[in-house]
Scaffold this motif. Sequence first.
Motif: not given
Length: 132
Positions: A1-17
């Motif tokens: 499984c691929n797990v990614r973590s982000f320190q901000s919601g904004e940076s994660a929103i950019a990766e929703l693709s």
Amino acid sequence: CNVRSFQSGESAIAELSLKPDIVFLDFNLGTGENGLKILKQIKEFNKDIRVIMLSSEDLLSTAVKCMKNGALDFIVKSETASLRVEKCIEDVIQVKSFKKYVSLSTLTLISIIVVIGITAFIIIKFPEIMDR
């Protein structure tokens, strides 16, 4: 499984693709961002993304707000939080397996996710499940 973590919601929103299977989102991001606002943005992007909210707040009103805005679950950070997180992951695997008509015995999870400390946002993508 691929797990990614982000320190901000904004940076994660950019990766929703990445089309995550499940997102664990902290209600209090501590970066001036509000987890509820990020939840709404995720649901605007794709209403089918499963979002599990995490919070140190044990307030029913907070949980209700999150659920009304599309959260699949609301987990209070406590001694049992890791068990609830694990259960959420298992539930998502079962749903994906059922939809693809594959038994759980064909799946393997590489790691168990434990959400602690400052990680504000986690995206999990499971390997594609092939039809038999």
